[in-house]
Design an enzyme around this catalytic site. Structure first.
Site, mmCIF file in Angstrom:
data_model
loop_
_atom_site.group_PDB
_atom_site.id
_atom_site.type_symbol
_atom_site.label_atom_id
_atom_site.label_comp_id
_atom_site.label_asym_id
_atom_site.label_seq_id
_atom_site.Cartn_x
_atom_site.Cartn_y
_atom_site.Cartn_z
ATOM 1 C CE LYS A 101 -1.654 1.782 4.006
ATOM 2 N NZ LYS A 101 -1.451 3.237 4.139
ATOM 3 C CG ASN A 102 2.562 2.744 3.523
ATOM 4 O OD1 ASN A 102 1.368 3.016 3.372
ATOM 5 N ND2 ASN A 102 3.130 2.645 4.716
ATOM 6 N NE ARG A 160 0.347 12.568 7.125
ATOM 7 C CZ ARG A 160 0.913 13.752 7.224
ATOM 8 N NH1 ARG A 160 0.252 14.754 7.752
ATOM 9 N NH2 ARG A 160 2.161 13.947 6.813
ATOM 10 C CB CYS A 174 -3.592 11.666 11.489
ATOM 11 S SG CYS A 174 -3.274 9.933 11.511
ATOM 12 N NE ARG A 192 0.819 10.555 9.832
ATOM 13 C CZ ARG A 192 0.445 9.443 9.220
ATOM 14 N NH1 ARG A 192 -0.685 8.875 9.496
ATOM 15 N NH2 ARG A 192 1.207 8.900 8.301
ATOM 16 N N PRO A 193 2.651 16.791 10.875
ATOM 17 C CG PRO A 193 4.610 17.759 11.692
ATOM 18 C CD PRO A 193 3.652 16.636 11.938
ATOM 19 C CB ILE A 194 2.903 18.608 5.368
ATOM 20 C CG1 ILE A 194 2.071 19.895 5.412
ATOM 21 C CG2 ILE A 194 2.019 17.381 5.415
ATOM 22 C CD1 ILE A 194 1.422 20.200 4.072
ATOM 23 C CG ASP A 195 7.588 20.631 9.427
ATOM 24 O OD1 ASP A 195 6.893 19.602 9.557
ATOM 25 O OD2 ASP A 195 8.710 20.754 9.943
ATOM 26 C CG ASP A 219 3.198 1.669 9.422
ATOM 27 O OD1 ASP A 219 2.833 2.539 10.230
ATOM 28 O OD2 ASP A 219 3.296 1.890 8.198
ATOM 29 C CB ILE A 257 7.841 7.030 14.085
ATOM 30 C CG1 ILE A 257 9.033 6.070 13.972
ATOM 31 C CG2 ILE A 257 7.580 7.741 12.750
ATOM 32 C CD1 ILE A 257 10.342 6.682 13.534
ATOM 33 N NE ARG A 279 -6.888 4.569 5.650
ATOM 34 C CZ ARG A 279 -5.959 5.187 6.358
ATOM 35 N NH1 ARG A 279 -6.151 5.410 7.637
ATOM 36 N NH2 ARG A 279 -4.838 5.583 5.807
HETATM 37 C C1 UD1 Z 1 4.520 6.992 6.099
HETATM 38 C C2 UD1 Z 1 3.584 5.801 5.974
HETATM 39 C C3 UD1 Z 1 3.084 5.379 7.352
HETATM 40 C C4 UD1 Z 1 4.272 5.134 8.295
HETATM 41 C C5 UD1 Z 1 5.205 6.333 8.303
HETATM 42 C C6 UD1 Z 1 6.480 6.095 9.105
HETATM 43 C C7 UD1 Z 1 2.539 6.059 3.794
HETATM 44 C C8 UD1 Z 1 1.296 6.313 3.024
HETATM 45 N N1 UD1 Z 1 2.461 6.181 5.138
HETATM 46 O O1 UD1 Z 1 3.768 8.081 6.631
HETATM 47 O O2 UD1 Z 1 2.325 4.169 7.188
HETATM 48 O O3 UD1 Z 1 3.775 4.918 9.599
HETATM 49 O O4 UD1 Z 1 5.601 6.656 6.949
HETATM 50 O O5 UD1 Z 1 7.152 4.988 8.626
HETATM 51 O O6 UD1 Z 1 3.562 5.739 3.247
HETATM 52 N N2 UD1 Z 1 7.170 14.754 10.089
HETATM 53 C C9 UD1 Z 1 7.424 16.070 10.315
HETATM 54 N N3 UD1 Z 1 7.263 16.951 9.271
HETATM 55 C C10 UD1 Z 1 6.870 16.546 8.026
HETATM 56 C C11 UD1 Z 1 6.621 15.182 7.811
HETATM 57 C C12 UD1 Z 1 6.784 14.300 8.862
HETATM 58 O O7 UD1 Z 1 7.776 16.477 11.425
HETATM 59 O O8 UD1 Z 1 6.753 17.387 7.135
HETATM 60 C C13 UD1 Z 1 7.347 13.793 11.195
HETATM 61 C C14 UD1 Z 1 6.074 13.021 11.532
HETATM 62 O O9 UD1 Z 1 5.227 13.741 12.393
HETATM 63 C C15 UD1 Z 1 6.641 11.768 12.170
HETATM 64 C C16 UD1 Z 1 7.918 11.537 11.370
HETATM 65 O O10 UD1 Z 1 8.253 12.785 10.776
HETATM 66 O O11 UD1 Z 1 6.987 12.037 13.498
HETATM 67 C C17 UD1 Z 1 7.831 10.478 10.301
HETATM 68 O O12 UD1 Z 1 6.692 10.728 9.493
HETATM 69 P P1 UD1 Z 1 6.666 10.374 7.953
HETATM 70 O O13 UD1 Z 1 7.795 9.465 7.617
HETATM 71 O O14 UD1 Z 1 6.548 11.636 7.176
HETATM 72 O O15 UD1 Z 1 5.291 9.582 7.834
HETATM 73 P P2 UD1 Z 1 4.390 9.545 6.553
HETATM 74 O O16 UD1 Z 1 5.268 9.673 5.369
HETATM 75 O O17 UD1 Z 1 3.259 10.502 6.708
#
Ligand code: UD1
Length: 420
Positions: free
Chosen positions: A22-23, A91, A115, A120-123, A306, A328, A398
Site C-alpha cells: 500500500k505505502n 494523508r 490524524c 503529522r505536520p507537512i513542514d 507500522d 516516530i 484501508r
Molecule cells: C509513512 C507511511 C506510514 C508510516 C510512516 C512512518 C505512507 C502512506 N504512510 O507516513 O504508514 O507509519 O511513513 O514509517 O507511506 N514529520 C514532520 N514533518 C513533516 C513530515 C513528517 O515532522 O513534514 C514527522 C512526523 O510527524 C513523524 C515523522 O516525521 O513524526 C515520520 O513521518 P513520515 O515518515 O513523514 O510519515 P508519513 O510519510 O506521513
C-alpha cells in the site's frame, strides 16, 4: 459499518499470499502525474486507500482503469487543484503536490487533516518544495505552490523524528523535472521509497543513491510512460507473521521479501519465534513459549512503527515484562486501552508502553482506532479465548486486502458482520 466477529483460540496453519505494498503504490500513483503518457502498475492491492487515490487522480483529470490488480493511468490533460473533500480522507494524498507543481508550474492542494496517531505536520514537504524554488502560500486551508520551473538544490529533509517517508517521495518526484541537480540529504530509506525511485527511473528520471540517505536527482525535460510491478507489502507480511506467532501456529508467507523484514524477524526471533526462508517463501513457526522483548520504533532499517501495535499484542502473550517505545509518532498507543479490555496489563509512560505479559486474553467488543491498531486487535482476538468483536474495520480495509478471507484460509474463525 462492518465489524469482525472472531472466535479465538485456533492456531493458524497454511499458506498466505502477500499483496502489493500500500505505502509503495500510493506515491507511485501520484508519480504518474509527472507524464502525459500511459503508466501501468501491477500487483496493486484492492484497498480503500487505493480507491481514494484513484478518485483523486480522476478529479485532477487523469483517466484511470483498475481491474485484476492492474492500474492503467493516463494523465494526459490534468489540472492542479486538490479538493479538501478528497484530500482530507487520506494523508498520503499530499504527495500529489510535488508532481503537480513540477508538471504544471502551479498547484493548489488542500492541507491534509489531522490524524488519530499524532499531528503529522507537512513542514518538511513544504521546506523541500521551497528549496526547489516554489513560491508557497497558505490560504483558507489550501497550499498554493508556484514555480515557472523548479530548480535543483541541496535539501536536508531530516526532522524531529528522523527522515520523512512521504516528504522524501514528494520532493524526489518534484526534483525529477527540476532544472539541474538536487541533493536530498537525510532521505528516507524505506523499501517503498526505493520502489518509487525505481518507478521514476523506469520513467526516465536520473536518480542515484537509491536506498541510501543521500539521493541525487538530475532533472530531465520530461518523463515517459512505464510498466512496473509493486513490491510486496512488508507490513502485511509482518502482521501475518505476528498472527501465526500469537496463535501458536505455522504460516508460510509467499510474495514477501525477507530482506525488508530484517528488524521484525530479529525481534520475533528474540521472542522465540522461528523464521525460515524456503524457495522464495518465508515460514513463520511459533516456538513453545513467547519471550518478552523490548523494542523501539525507528526509521528503516529499524523496527517499523507500522508493526508496533501488532508486536504489542504479541508481548501481551509473552510471560514477563516488555517495554515498547514509540519514537516516530506521538499518541500511537490507542490500541493499548482496547487490548486492556481483553485482559492485557499495559501502562503508558511517556513514549513507552510497559507490557506485563502472560495473562490470558479473553474476548470482548473492541473499537479499531487506526489501521495498524485494528490489526493488533484482530491478532488479539485470534489468540484470545472466546468471542471478540472488532468494530469499525473500515480502518483495516484501508490497508489489508480481504484480511478475513486470508485468515479463514489459515483456519481462523472470523467473519465480517454488520456492526456499529
Ligand atoms: C509513512 C507511511 C506510514 C508510516 C510512516 C512512518 C505512507 C502512506 N504512510 O507516513 O504508514 O507509519 O511513513 O514509517 O507511506 N514529520 C514532520 N514533518 C513533516 C513530515 C513528517 O515532522 O513534514 C514527522 C512526523 O510527524 C513523524 C515523522 O516525521 O513524526 C515520520 O513521518 P513520515 O515518515 O513523514 O510519515 P508519513 O510519510 O506521513
Amino acid at each position: 459499518m462492518d465489524s469482525f466477529l472472531i472466535h479465538g483460540g485456533t492456531p493458524l496453519y497454511g499458506d498466505v499470499q502477500i499483496g502489493g505494498s500500500k505505502n509503495a503504490v500510493l506515491p507511485i500513483m501520484a508519480a504518474t502525474l509527472l507524464t502525459a503518457e500511459t503508466c501501468v502498475i501491477r500487483r496493486v492491492p484492492d484497498l480503500s486507500d487505493v480507491r481514494f487515490m484513484v478518485k483523486i487522480l480522476e478529479s485532477l483529470g487523469a483517466e484511470v482503469h483498475f481491474a485484476g490488480g492492474t492500474l492503467t493511468i493516463r494523465a494526459s490533460a490534468i489540472q492542479g487543484f486538490g479538493d479538501y473533500e478528497l484530500i482530507r480522507k487520506m494523508r498520503g494524498s499530499i504527495c500529489i503536490l510535488g508532481p503537480l507543481v513540477a508538471r504544471l508550474q502551479t498547484a493548489t492542494v488542500s492541507l491534509p487533516g489531522g490524524c488519530i496517531i499524532g499531528t503529522r505536520p507537512i513542514d518538511l514537504h513544504l521546506k523541500g518544495l521551497a528549496a526547489l524554488g516554489a513560491k508557497l502560500t497558505i490560504d483558507s486551508g489550501y497550499i498554493r505552490a508556484e514555480a515557472p520551473r523548479l530548480k535543483g538544490a541541496i535539501i536536508f529533509l531530516g526532522g524531529r523524528a528522523g527522515p520523512t517517508v512521504l516528504g522524501t517521495a514528494n520532493i524526489l518526484m518534484a526534483a525529477t523535472l527540476a532544472d539541474g541537480v538536487t541533493l536530498i540529504e537525510s532521505a528516507a530509506c524505506e523499501p517503498e521509497v526505493v520502489d518509487l525511485a525505481n518507478f521514476l527511473s523506469s520513467m526516465g528520471a536520473k536518480i542515484s543513491g537509491i536506498g541510501s540517505p543521500t539521493l541525487t536527482v538530475t532533472g530531465v525535460e520530461e518523463l515517459h510512460g512505464t510498466d512496473h510491478e509493486v513490491i510486496g507489502d512488508r507490513i502485511e507480511a509482518g502482521t501475518f507473521a505476528a498472527a501465526a506467532a500469537a496463535t501458536g501456529g505455522e504460516v508460510v508467507l509467499h510474495g514477501a521479501r525477507p530482506e525488508h523484514l530484517t528488524a521484525v524477524l530479529d525481534k520475533l526471533h528474540e521472542a522465540g519465534v522461528r523464521a525460515e526462508r524456503t524457495q522464495g517463501a518465508l515460514t513463520i513457526k511459533a516456538g513453545s513459549a513467547l519471550r518478552p522483548v523490548d523494542v523501539t520504533t525507528m526509521p528503516y532499517p529499524g523496527f517499523p512503527t507500522d508493526m508496533q501495535a501488532q508486536l504489542m499484542t504479541l508481548m501481551c502473550l509473552a510471560s514477563g515484562t516488555s517495554v515498547i517505545t514509540e519514537r516516530i509518532f506521538e499518541s500511537r498507543f490507542m490500541h493499548a486501552a482496547e487490548l486492556m479490555r481483553l485482559g492485557a496489563d499495559i501502562s503508558i509512560e511517556g513514549p513507552s508502553a510497559i507490557v506485563k505479559g502472560g495473562r490470558p486474553l479473553s474476548g470482548a467488543p473492541v473499537m479499531a482506532s487506526d489501521l495498524r491498531a485494528s490489526a493488533a486487535l484482530v491478532i488479539a482476538g485470534l489468540a484470545g479465548r472466546g468471542d471478540t468483536r472488532v468494530n469499525r474495520v473500515y480502518h483495516l480495509d484501508r490497508g489489508y486486502e480481504k484480511m478475513e478471507e486470508k485468515l479463514r484460509r489459515l483456519g481462523a474463525k472470523i467473519e465480517r458482520v454488520d456492526g456499529e
